[in-house]
Motif scaffolding. Structure first.
Motif, mmCIF file in Angstrom:
data_model
loop_
_atom_site.group_PDB
_atom_site.id
_atom_site.type_symbol
_atom_site.label_atom_id
_atom_site.label_comp_id
_atom_site.label_asym_id
_atom_site.label_seq_id
_atom_site.Cartn_x
_atom_site.Cartn_y
_atom_site.Cartn_z
ATOM 1 N N MET A 73 0.847 -1.203 0.000
ATOM 2 C CA MET A 73 0.000 0.000 0.000
ATOM 3 C C MET A 73 0.881 1.250 0.000
ATOM 4 O O MET A 73 1.663 1.457 0.934
ATOM 5 C CB MET A 73 -0.902 0.005 1.239
ATOM 6 N N ARG A 82 2.336 4.807 0.684
ATOM 7 C CA ARG A 82 2.164 5.727 1.809
ATOM 8 C C ARG A 82 2.397 7.156 1.331
ATOM 9 O O ARG A 82 3.458 7.477 0.793
ATOM 10 C CB ARG A 82 3.116 5.384 2.940
ATOM 11 N N ARG A 108 -7.081 7.721 -0.629
ATOM 12 C CA ARG A 108 -7.417 6.660 0.328
ATOM 13 C C ARG A 108 -8.365 5.638 -0.294
ATOM 14 O O ARG A 108 -8.202 4.424 -0.104
ATOM 15 C CB ARG A 108 -8.034 7.279 1.582
ATOM 16 N N GLY A 163 -6.628 3.010 -2.393
ATOM 17 C CA GLY A 163 -5.666 2.102 -1.795
ATOM 18 C C GLY A 163 -4.416 2.716 -1.229
ATOM 19 O O GLY A 163 -3.496 1.981 -0.850
ATOM 20 N N CYS A 164 -4.345 4.037 -1.133
ATOM 21 C CA CYS A 164 -3.184 4.674 -0.524
ATOM 22 C C CYS A 164 -3.428 4.910 0.965
ATOM 23 O O CYS A 164 -4.552 5.197 1.382
ATOM 24 C CB CYS A 164 -2.883 6.023 -1.189
ATOM 25 N N GLU A 165 -2.371 4.794 1.730
ATOM 26 C CA GLU A 165 -2.416 5.182 3.138
ATOM 27 C C GLU A 165 -1.954 6.633 3.216
ATOM 28 O O GLU A 165 -0.830 6.948 2.830
ATOM 29 C CB GLU A 165 -1.499 4.280 3.962
ATOM 30 N N VAL A 166 -2.822 7.532 3.671
ATOM 31 C CA VAL A 166 -2.503 8.954 3.666
ATOM 32 C C VAL A 166 -2.475 9.492 5.094
ATOM 33 O O VAL A 166 -3.473 9.411 5.818
ATOM 34 C CB VAL A 166 -3.500 9.771 2.834
ATOM 35 N N ALA A 167 -1.336 10.027 5.494
ATOM 36 C CA ALA A 167 -1.213 10.747 6.759
ATOM 37 C C ALA A 167 -1.103 12.237 6.449
ATOM 38 O O ALA A 167 -0.780 12.619 5.320
ATOM 39 C CB ALA A 167 0.021 10.267 7.520
ATOM 40 N N ASN A 200 8.409 6.302 10.994
ATOM 41 C CA ASN A 200 7.775 5.584 9.891
ATOM 42 C C ASN A 200 8.648 5.399 8.656
ATOM 43 O O ASN A 200 8.264 4.685 7.725
ATOM 44 C CB ASN A 200 6.505 6.333 9.465
ATOM 45 N N PRO A 213 8.018 8.661 3.365
ATOM 46 C CA PRO A 213 6.794 8.293 2.643
ATOM 47 C C PRO A 213 7.113 7.986 1.188
ATOM 48 O O PRO A 213 8.201 8.298 0.696
ATOM 49 C CB PRO A 213 5.934 9.559 2.762
ATOM 50 N N SER A 244 1.914 4.885 -7.005
ATOM 51 C CA SER A 244 2.270 3.473 -6.898
ATOM 52 C C SER A 244 3.429 3.117 -7.827
ATOM 53 O O SER A 244 4.345 2.366 -7.455
ATOM 54 C CB SER A 244 1.051 2.604 -7.221
#
Length: 364
Positions: A1, A3, A26, A29-33, A81, A84, A361
């Motif tokens: 996934m 980030r 999101r 399929g992306c993890e977004v902070a 983490n 990104p 991606s």
């Protein structure tokens, strides 16, 4: 996934575009902070700074304080983490992207570049050296990004041949679609909302309303907002009792307010910038289920197709004719509301962000 880190001083409450991209990434399929400390300036104030960069010193301490905070937070985040896969710098990120380029070395940076500083300042009357300096700022911001995201082909063509870019329509947040679903019975009332800048062409709207009055047609207009042409518009509309002015509506209330109207108005100017954009209010109003009237420009006709009613830019009579055709024919009005809702499904957050998520991606 993949980030993604959304980064900067953007303000989603006032400028929802970056929120749409975050939501869309999101959903794809992306993890977004997020590392975000909003700079509490309106669009008008931010544009004023782009027009008059020396005013930067007036809020320089605040901006530097925010930058110190988000840069520190970013470094702490990366210690925990790792780096990104991509950094997303939100709308009006001319300065933020320079900081991102410094903080996130070796990380792809995506700049959502809906506003060219030089183009916007010129649209609002600036010229000469000021415009040249702002175009230089645009170039610095673009050079700091790995990918520049724009909203129309016309804006994309303002880039240089070597610039990596992608067109992503502005789209509309989910709450506008929900407001459209929850809207009750609509009257034939008409709404406009936005800054009263030359781009909007608000004087065209009130002149169209005058033409309708001369024909004995007096639908109710609600004009929401304030800005450069506000006093001019108030002067033109003096004595007209079918126009209500609201200088401000809270962003949380705006979707339901707009959805309660039958017809929503887009932009009508003939300025160069007005010929390059598809404004967010058009996407939002379609999602809210209003019949939408806007100017017949190349990007709007190409993107919106039969989802709206087109009129010649800068032509009050053409706008008056379009309004009359809708308020006089309930069947036609209902059909154009349906066309708007149908077209709006192409501009949900998950649809518009699909290609961007794929780029991230592929480049992580």
């Amino acid at each position: 996934m993949p980030r993604v880190l959304a980064f900067g001083t953007y303000n989603v409450r006032k400028h929802p575009r970056v929120g749409i991209l975050i939501d869309g990434l999101r959903k794809n399929g992306c993890e977004v902070a997020e590392i975000n400390k909003p700079l509490m300036l309106s669009t008008a104030e931010r544009v004023e700074i782009l027009k008059k960069p020396w005013k930067l010193f007036g809020f320089g301490l605040e901006l530097l304080g925010l930058w110190h905070s988000i840069a520190k937070h970013a470094r702490t985040w990366m210690k925990t983490n790792g780096k990104p896969d991509a950094v997303l710098v939100g709308y009006m990120g001319h300065f933020d992207v320079l900081l991102a380029h410094h903080v996130f070395k070796g990380v792809p940076i995506v700049l959502d570049h809906l506003i060219f500083a030089g183009d916007t300042a010129k649209d609002r009357g600036a010229q000469g050296l000021k415009v040249k300096l702002l175009k230089r700022l645009d170039r610095m911001a673009i050079n700091a990004a790995s990918l520049v995201v724009l909203d129309t082909k016309e804006h994309q063509e303002m880039l240089e041949p070597g610039d990596a870019s992608m067109v992503v329509p502005v789209g509309a947040p989910d709450e506008w679609y929900e407001a459209g679903k929850q809207a009750g019975e609509r009257s034939t009332d008409i709404v406009f909302y936005g800054l009263y800048t030359p781009l909007q062409g608000v004087p065209v709207i009130v002149k169209a309303a005058q033409i309708l009055v001369s024909r004995g047609i007096t639908p109710k207009f609600t004009l929401i907002g304030k800005g450069q042409d506000y006093e001019k518009v108030r002067s033109i509309s003096k004595g007209m009792n079918n126009i209500t002015f609201r200088e401000w509506v809270e962003p949380e209330e705006l979707p339901s307010v707009v959805a309660s109207h039958a017809i929503s108005l887009g932009i009508f100017s003939t300025t160069p910038k007005g010929l390059h954009v598809v404004p967010n209010k058009v996407y939002q109003s379609m999602a809210a289920g209003c019949a939408v009237i806007t100017s017949d420009t190349a990007p709007q006709r190409r993107v919106l197709e039969n989802g709206v009613v087109f009129v010649r830019p800068g032509d009050p009579k053409a706008l008056a004719d379009a309004i009359e055709s809708l308020v006089a024919d309930t069947e036609y009005l209902t059909r154009k509301q349906h066309d708007a809702r149908t077209a709006a499904q192409r501009f949900t957050s998950d649809v518009i962000a699909r290609d961007l998520a794929q780029w991230i991606s592929n480049n992580k």
